[in-house]
Design an enzyme around this catalytic site. Structure first.
Site, mmCIF file in Angstrom:
data_model
loop_
_atom_site.group_PDB
_atom_site.id
_atom_site.type_symbol
_atom_site.label_atom_id
_atom_site.label_comp_id
_atom_site.label_asym_id
_atom_site.label_seq_id
_atom_site.Cartn_x
_atom_site.Cartn_y
_atom_site.Cartn_z
ATOM 1 N N ASP A 197 4.075 -6.099 3.660
ATOM 2 C CA ASP A 197 3.859 -5.038 4.633
ATOM 3 C C ASP A 197 4.851 -5.263 5.769
ATOM 4 O O ASP A 197 5.417 -6.345 5.906
ATOM 5 C CB ASP A 197 2.418 -5.054 5.142
ATOM 6 C CG ASP A 197 1.919 -3.685 5.572
ATOM 7 O OD1 ASP A 197 2.758 -2.847 5.944
ATOM 8 O OD2 ASP A 197 0.694 -3.456 5.541
ATOM 9 N N HIS A 220 4.523 3.180 12.986
ATOM 10 C CA HIS A 220 3.606 4.316 13.084
ATOM 11 C C HIS A 220 4.219 5.487 13.849
ATOM 12 O O HIS A 220 3.513 6.315 14.412
ATOM 13 C CB HIS A 220 2.255 3.904 13.688
ATOM 14 C CG HIS A 220 1.383 3.195 12.716
ATOM 15 N ND1 HIS A 220 0.031 3.062 12.891
ATOM 16 C CD2 HIS A 220 1.658 2.586 11.534
ATOM 17 C CE1 HIS A 220 -0.483 2.393 11.868
ATOM 18 N NE2 HIS A 220 0.495 2.090 11.035
ATOM 19 N N ASP A 251 6.288 2.082 6.504
ATOM 20 C CA ASP A 251 5.005 1.378 6.418
ATOM 21 C C ASP A 251 4.126 2.196 5.462
ATOM 22 O O ASP A 251 3.574 3.217 5.864
ATOM 23 C CB ASP A 251 4.382 1.277 7.807
ATOM 24 C CG ASP A 251 2.963 0.728 7.800
ATOM 25 O OD1 ASP A 251 2.569 0.102 6.811
ATOM 26 O OD2 ASP A 251 2.249 0.960 8.801
ATOM 27 N N GLU A 266 -5.256 1.316 2.651
ATOM 28 C CA GLU A 266 -4.988 0.266 3.627
ATOM 29 C C GLU A 266 -5.011 0.790 5.051
ATOM 30 O O GLU A 266 -5.533 0.126 5.959
ATOM 31 C CB GLU A 266 -3.627 -0.377 3.336
ATOM 32 C CG GLU A 266 -3.355 -1.664 4.131
ATOM 33 C CD GLU A 266 -2.761 -1.417 5.521
ATOM 34 O OE1 GLU A 266 -2.732 -2.356 6.336
ATOM 35 O OE2 GLU A 266 -2.331 -0.277 5.808
ATOM 36 N N GLU A 267 -4.453 1.966 5.276
ATOM 37 C CA GLU A 267 -4.356 2.497 6.634
ATOM 38 C C GLU A 267 -5.722 2.751 7.270
ATOM 39 O O GLU A 267 -5.828 2.866 8.490
ATOM 40 C CB GLU A 267 -3.520 3.781 6.658
ATOM 41 C CG GLU A 267 -2.037 3.585 6.382
ATOM 42 C CD GLU A 267 -1.311 2.843 7.496
ATOM 43 O OE1 GLU A 267 -1.941 2.498 8.523
ATOM 44 O OE2 GLU A 267 -0.105 2.594 7.324
ATOM 45 N N HIS A 285 0.829 -1.213 0.000
ATOM 46 C CA HIS A 285 0.000 0.000 0.000
ATOM 47 C C HIS A 285 0.853 1.248 0.000
ATOM 48 O O HIS A 285 1.865 1.340 0.700
ATOM 49 C CB HIS A 285 -1.003 -0.002 1.162
ATOM 50 C CG HIS A 285 -0.422 0.071 2.536
ATOM 51 N ND1 HIS A 285 -0.205 1.268 3.199
ATOM 52 C CD2 HIS A 285 -0.021 -0.899 3.393
ATOM 53 C CE1 HIS A 285 0.288 1.017 4.401
ATOM 54 N NE2 HIS A 285 0.422 -0.282 4.545
#
Length: 342
Positions: free
Chosen positions: A239, A319, A184, A218-219, A67
């Site tokens: 991922d 994150h 990410d 995706e997030e 993603h």
């Protein structure tokens, strides 16, 4: 496989803003790269990118997905003092963005800079600077313009709903570490681009074509809920793995996910990936992620009848301001290549 190319294109796409819902420019970069290898690209109505790595059988049974969308924010409210309240895009802690430089993207494509602060940022002024809870209501963005009222901000063209992105601060160290926001999942998008380039330029003959799916939501949970071709039987998402306390993942190995917060991954496919890693001397770690979801979950919930797996580089401090190592990137790329060559 050219790891230097992978790191170079990773830097480029990490530095191209793309929070969920605002991914067009980053997608265009991916499209241009794939077309430069001679790979045709299409887009779904929702904006996911579709491509095929050609094989002897033109109908793919396998798909590789990653993603392009990242964490970010939106303007929620313009305060009377000219500061901005925001709403998050994706899941992150407020402490992870405190004192981060950011960019406000207006509807007419003007970009303003700013910084994310708590509402009491100075130890010289506020008794509770250190203890103030870093909650959303206690955070704000200070714009790098001479504004002191809400009207001042509105006159700049900033409106409710404008996207806010965070400075990635990409670094590649002499010791092979890669540090940046949004590894990410831009690290894995870069791996897929390197994989496509390698297969085409090395003239590797695949038994079957392989679908490439780059998703853009995706997030926020629904990235791969559409876009897979009807012939697909297996979806391997690329991922991040998440090393840390109590985890088995490593910043130097490829992570193979056994289970996340949505449940177990396909056991047969997982074992196949482990065997490929062992047989080809690829450094790997199998791990379980208790607070994690991926595009496989979106695809399964959408009703696709597929086997599903997940691999990726170990990315520390997920994150937040993230870190991995080129060895982890290389091991992930090698495993993905061996998988599509079966």
């Amino acid at each position: 496989m050219d790891i230097n190319y992978i790191v170079s294109i990773m830097k480029k796409i990490c530095e191209t803003p793309s929070p969920s819902g605002f991914t067009q420019k980053a997608m265009e970069t991916v499209k241009e790269e794939l077309e430069s290898f001679g790979i045709d690209v299409n887009f779904t109505n929702k904006g996911s990118l579709l491509a095929l790595i050609p094989g002897k059988n033109p109908m793919p049974t396998k798909a590789l997905a990653a993603h392009i969308d990242t964490l970010g924010a939106m303007v929620k409210k313009i305060k009377e003092n000219g500061r901005i309240s925001f709403t998050p895009i994706g899941g992150y802690t407020m402490s992870s963005i405190e004192c981060e430089n950011c960019f406000i993207h207006t509807g007419d494509n003007t970009v303003y800079t700013g910084t994310v602060y708590s509402i009491k940022p100075s130890v010289h002024i506020h008794d509770d600077c250190r203890t103030l809870e870093r909650s959303l209501e206690n955070m704000e963005i200070v714009i790098d313009e001479r504004v002191s009222t809400a009207d001042d901000v509105l006159n700049l063209g900033i409106q409710i709903g404008d996207f806010i992105t965070f400075d990635p601060r990409f670094q590649y160290t002499k010791s092979g570490f890669i540090k940046s926001r949004h590894l990410d999942d831009k690290a894995c998008v870069a791996i897929l681009l390197g994989l496509c380039r390698h297969v085409v330029e090395s003239k590797i003959s695949l038994k079957n074509s392989v679908q490439i799916l780059i998703t853009n939501y995706e997030e926020v949970g629904h990235g791969a809920s559409s876009g897979l071709m009807p012939s697909i039987k297996e979806l391997l998402c690329l991922d991040m793995g998440a090393p840390g306390i109590g985890q088995n993942s490593s910043e130097y190995a490829v992570s193979i996910c056994a289970k996340d917060s949505g449940g177990p991954y396909d056991f047969t496919l997982r074992n196949q990936l482990v065997k490929l890693a062992k047989d080809n001397n690829i450094d790997y770690k199998v791990d379980i992620y208790p607070h994690y979801g991926s595009d496989t979950g979106a695809a399964i919930r959408a009703g696709f009848d597929i086997k599903f797996g997940l691999i990726g580089p170990g990315v520390y401090a997920s994150h937040s301001y993230e870190r991995t190592h080129r060895d982890s990137i290389e091991n992930t790329a090698k495993l993905a290549l061996k998988y599509i060559m079966l």
